[in-house]
Design a protein around this motif. Structure first.
Motif, short mmCIF file in Angstrom:
data_model
loop_
_atom_site.label_atom_id
_atom_site.label_comp_id
_atom_site.label_asym_id
_atom_site.label_seq_id
_atom_site.Cartn_x
_atom_site.Cartn_y
_atom_site.Cartn_z
N PRO A 45 40.38 40.44 37.09
CA PRO A 45 40.05 41.86 37.01
C PRO A 45 41.29 42.77 37.06
CG PRO A 45 38.53 40.77 38.48
CD PRO A 45 39.61 39.78 38.15
N ALA A 46 42.28 42.37 37.86
CA ALA A 46 43.52 43.14 37.92
C ALA A 46 44.27 43.07 36.59
CB ALA A 46 44.41 42.64 39.06
N VAL A 47 44.27 41.88 35.97
CA VAL A 47 44.88 41.74 34.65
C VAL A 47 44.20 42.67 33.66
CG1 VAL A 47 45.22 40.16 32.69
CG2 VAL A 47 45.72 39.38 35.01
N SER A 48 42.88 42.74 33.72
CA SER A 48 42.14 43.64 32.83
C SER A 48 42.55 45.10 33.04
CB SER A 48 40.63 43.48 33.04
OG SER A 48 40.23 42.20 32.62
N GLN A 49 42.77 45.50 34.28
CA GLN A 49 43.21 46.87 34.56
C GLN A 49 44.61 47.11 34.00
OE1 GLN A 49 41.59 49.57 35.80
NE2 GLN A 49 39.82 48.23 35.55
N HIS A 50 45.49 46.14 34.14
CA HIS A 50 46.84 46.26 33.57
C HIS A 50 46.77 46.34 32.05
CE1 HIS A 50 49.18 45.97 37.22
NE2 HIS A 50 48.55 44.86 37.58
N LEU A 51 45.90 45.55 31.44
CA LEU A 51 45.73 45.61 29.99
C LEU A 51 45.25 46.98 29.55
CD1 LEU A 51 44.15 42.09 29.43
CD2 LEU A 51 46.41 42.86 28.62
N LYS A 52 44.38 47.58 30.33
CA LYS A 52 43.87 48.92 30.02
C LYS A 52 45.02 49.93 30.00
CE LYS A 52 40.77 52.52 31.64
NZ LYS A 52 40.09 53.07 32.77
N VAL A 53 45.89 49.86 31.00
CA VAL A 53 47.03 50.78 31.06
C VAL A 53 47.95 50.58 29.85
CG1 VAL A 53 49.11 51.40 32.39
CG2 VAL A 53 46.94 50.99 33.57
N LEU A 54 48.22 49.32 29.51
CA LEU A 54 49.07 49.03 28.35
C LEU A 54 48.43 49.51 27.05
CD1 LEU A 54 50.28 45.47 29.40
CD2 LEU A 54 51.70 47.54 29.23
N ARG A 55 47.12 49.40 26.95
CA ARG A 55 46.42 49.89 25.76
C ARG A 55 46.50 51.41 25.67
NH1 ARG A 55 40.55 47.76 25.23
NH2 ARG A 55 40.66 49.02 23.36
N GLU A 56 46.29 52.08 26.81
CA GLU A 56 46.37 53.54 26.83
C GLU A 56 47.77 54.04 26.45
OE1 GLU A 56 44.95 54.47 30.75
OE2 GLU A 56 42.84 54.29 30.13
N ALA A 57 48.77 53.25 26.77
CA ALA A 57 50.16 53.59 26.42
C ALA A 57 50.48 53.20 24.98
CB ALA A 57 51.12 52.90 27.38
N LYS A 58 49.51 52.63 24.29
CA LYS A 58 49.66 52.18 22.90
C LYS A 58 50.75 51.12 22.74
CE LYS A 58 47.72 56.39 20.92
NZ LYS A 58 46.48 56.15 21.55
N LEU A 59 50.92 50.31 23.80
CA LEU A 59 51.86 49.20 23.74
C LEU A 59 51.18 47.91 23.28
CD1 LEU A 59 53.86 49.92 26.98
CD2 LEU A 59 54.74 50.00 24.64
N ILE A 60 49.87 47.83 23.47
CA ILE A 60 49.10 46.68 23.00
C ILE A 60 47.80 47.17 22.39
CG2 ILE A 60 50.09 45.13 24.75
CD1 ILE A 60 47.36 45.27 26.22
N SER A 61 47.19 46.30 21.60
CA SER A 61 45.87 46.58 21.05
C SER A 61 44.98 45.37 21.30
CB SER A 61 45.96 46.88 19.55
OG SER A 61 46.49 45.77 18.85
N MET A 62 43.69 45.58 21.14
CA MET A 62 42.72 44.52 21.40
C MET A 62 41.78 44.43 20.21
SD MET A 62 39.27 43.95 22.69
CE MET A 62 38.86 45.55 23.26
N ALA A 63 41.46 43.19 19.84
CA ALA A 63 40.49 42.94 18.77
C ALA A 63 39.53 41.86 19.23
CB ALA A 63 41.22 42.49 17.49
N GLN A 64 38.29 42.01 18.85
CA GLN A 64 37.28 41.01 19.19
C GLN A 64 37.34 39.86 18.19
OE1 GLN A 64 36.21 42.40 22.58
NE2 GLN A 64 34.97 40.75 21.81
N GLN A 65 37.34 38.65 18.71
CA GLN A 65 37.21 37.44 17.89
C GLN A 65 36.06 36.66 18.48
OE1 GLN A 65 40.83 35.18 17.59
NE2 GLN A 65 41.74 36.60 16.14
N GLY A 66 34.88 36.86 17.92
CA GLY A 66 33.68 36.26 18.50
C GLY A 66 33.42 36.90 19.85
N THR A 67 33.37 36.08 20.87
CA THR A 67 33.12 36.60 22.22
C THR A 67 34.42 36.87 22.99
OG1 THR A 67 32.99 34.35 23.10
CG2 THR A 67 30.92 35.39 22.39
N ARG A 68 35.55 36.60 22.38
CA ARG A 68 36.84 36.77 23.06
C ARG A 68 37.53 38.06 22.63
NH1 ARG A 68 40.63 31.83 22.61
NH2 ARG A 68 40.83 32.72 20.55
N SER A 69 38.22 38.65 23.58
CA SER A 69 39.09 39.79 23.31
C SER A 69 40.51 39.26 23.18
CB SER A 69 39.03 40.81 24.44
OG SER A 69 37.74 41.34 24.55
#
Length: 110
Positions: A45-69
């Motif tokens: 869950p903490a990793v997910s929160q860090h990923l959210k911050v990185l996404r908001e900073a536009k440093l990473i993006s996320m794409a769905q591949q089936g059931t995986r992000s």
């Protein structure tokens, strides 16, 4: 309060050691949360929160591949940081050029 500029958000996001570790993992290629979390000392869950911050900073993006992000590096945040730093590099190069020209002129007038 004034909104942060893109480069400020990106630099702030990378100010955290865990987020930097995540970002460095993703620099090697796209990964799922499970693979990102491997070897980190924080919970998923903490990793997910860090990923959210990185996404908001536009440093990473996320794409769905089936059931995986799947997360990957995003260029927009990196470009904002680079543009910010380039202004200092451009100024340093300009000053170096001026000094070189001044030195050359002094040599020619002696």
């Amino acid at each position: 309060m004034q909104a942060l500029r893109n480069y400020e958000t990106a630099f702030n996001a990378l100010g955290d050691p865990t987020r930097r570790a995540i970002f460095e993992k993703l620099a090697k290629g796209p990964l799922s949360v499970v693979h990102i979390a491997e070897g980190l000392t924080v919970s998923r869950p903490a990793v997910s929160q860090h990923l959210k911050v990185l996404r908001e900073a536009k440093l990473i993006s996320m794409a769905q591949q089936g059931t995986r992000s799947i997360y990957r590096i995003e260029q927009e945040g990196i470009r904002a940081m680079r543009d910010y730093l380039d202004q200092f590099w451009d100024e340093a190069l300009h000053r170096f050029k001026q000094l070189a020209e001044q030195t050359e002129h002094q040599k020619q007038t002696k």
